[in-house]
Design a protein around this motif. Structure first.
Motif, PDB file in Angstrom:
ATOM      1  N   THR A 163      53.536  44.907  41.334  1.00  0.00           N
ATOM      2  CA  THR A 163      52.574  44.952  40.114  1.00  0.00           C
ATOM      3  C   THR A 163      51.412  45.805  40.357  1.00  0.00           C
ATOM      4  O   THR A 163      50.920  45.905  41.446  1.00  0.00           O
ATOM      5  CB  THR A 163      51.836  43.561  39.800  1.00  0.00           C
ATOM      6  N   ILE A 164      51.496  46.990  39.733  1.00  0.00           N
ATOM      7  CA  ILE A 164      50.364  48.093  39.672  1.00  0.00           C
ATOM      8  C   ILE A 164      49.141  47.540  38.684  1.00  0.00           C
ATOM      9  O   ILE A 164      49.530  47.163  37.503  1.00  0.00           O
ATOM     10  CB  ILE A 164      51.030  49.438  39.188  1.00  0.00           C
ATOM     11  N   ALA A 165      47.982  47.682  39.241  1.00  0.00           N
ATOM     12  CA  ALA A 165      46.819  47.237  38.498  1.00  0.00           C
ATOM     13  C   ALA A 165      45.572  47.998  38.850  1.00  0.00           C
ATOM     14  O   ALA A 165      45.557  48.945  39.892  1.00  0.00           O
ATOM     15  CB  ALA A 165      46.483  45.776  38.791  1.00  0.00           C
ATOM     16  N   ARG A 166      44.690  48.059  38.036  1.00  0.00           N
ATOM     17  CA  ARG A 166      43.719  49.104  38.271  1.00  0.00           C
ATOM     18  C   ARG A 166      42.382  48.540  38.077  1.00  0.00           C
ATOM     19  O   ARG A 166      42.109  47.638  36.890  1.00  0.00           O
ATOM     20  CB  ARG A 166      43.492  50.135  37.292  1.00  0.00           C
ATOM     21  N   ASP A 167      41.384  48.335  38.654  1.00  0.00           N
ATOM     22  CA  ASP A 167      40.056  47.773  38.620  1.00  0.00           C
ATOM     23  C   ASP A 167      39.025  49.005  38.322  1.00  0.00           C
ATOM     24  O   ASP A 167      38.494  49.624  39.167  1.00  0.00           O
ATOM     25  CB  ASP A 167      39.689  47.162  40.058  1.00  0.00           C
ATOM     26  N   ASN A 168      38.665  49.030  36.936  1.00  0.00           N
ATOM     27  CA  ASN A 168      37.886  50.036  36.769  1.00  0.00           C
ATOM     28  C   ASN A 168      36.370  50.138  37.540  1.00  0.00           C
ATOM     29  O   ASN A 168      36.089  51.072  37.530  1.00  0.00           O
ATOM     30  CB  ASN A 168      37.766  50.083  34.975  1.00  0.00           C
ATOM     31  N   ALA A 169      35.969  48.921  37.358  1.00  0.00           N
ATOM     32  CA  ALA A 169      34.622  48.483  38.015  1.00  0.00           C
ATOM     33  C   ALA A 169      34.542  49.235  39.200  1.00  0.00           C
ATOM     34  O   ALA A 169      33.624  49.807  39.744  1.00  0.00           O
ATOM     35  CB  ALA A 169      34.073  47.134  37.924  1.00  0.00           C
ATOM     36  N   LYS A 170      35.702  48.888  39.977  1.00  0.00           N
ATOM     37  CA  LYS A 170      35.594  49.460  41.465  1.00  0.00           C
ATOM     38  C   LYS A 170      36.399  50.730  41.819  1.00  0.00           C
ATOM     39  O   LYS A 170      36.381  51.260  42.843  1.00  0.00           O
ATOM     40  CB  LYS A 170      36.366  48.444  42.252  1.00  0.00           C
TER      41      LYS A 170
END
Length: 126
Positions: free
Chosen positions: A68-75
């Motif tokens: 699963t690819i995911a992004r944490d915008n805050a980090k």
């Protein structure tokens, strides 16, 4: 943009790992980030990608349902969660970034990605 990939290691079949990729500068809502891998003696191959504008995710058939690819915008960090790892997943994993939004068929290739991380080694023992 410099990309710092981390999280690789030695695991056993069936284990999980999470790779991280942190760009040196803030990435905005446009662009595309991807993960590629290169096994010993083989060519680099596409693993997964995410278009930031739509959040659409793309996966290679070989990892679909396990990664699963995911992004944490805050980090400002991109992740690749890898579950049910197999020995054939053994490779150096690279994160890549482009400021563009390539057409779907193109984002599966290395060509559109302007920036690449140094790679992190994942070894899955049987």
């Amino acid at each position: 943009v410099q990309l710092q990939a981390s999280g690789g290691g030695l695991v056993q079949t069936g284990d999980s790992l999470r790779l991280s990729c942190a760009p040196s500068t803030r990435t905005d809502s446009t662009g595309t980030m991807g993960w590629f891998r290169q096994a010993p003696g083989k060519e680099r191959e596409f693993v997964a990608a995410m278009r930031f504008s739509s959040g659409t995710k793309y996966y290679a058939n070989s990892v679909k349902g396990r990664f699963t690819i995911a992004r944490d915008n805050a980090k400002n960090t991109l992740y690749l969660q890898m579950n049910s790892l197999k020995p054939e997943d053994t490779a150096v994993y690279y994160c890549a970034f482009t400021t563009k939004t390539p057409i779907v068929s193109w984002l599966y290739t290395s060509d559109p990605y302007e920036y690449w991380g140094q790679g992190t080694l994942v070894t899955v023992s049987s």
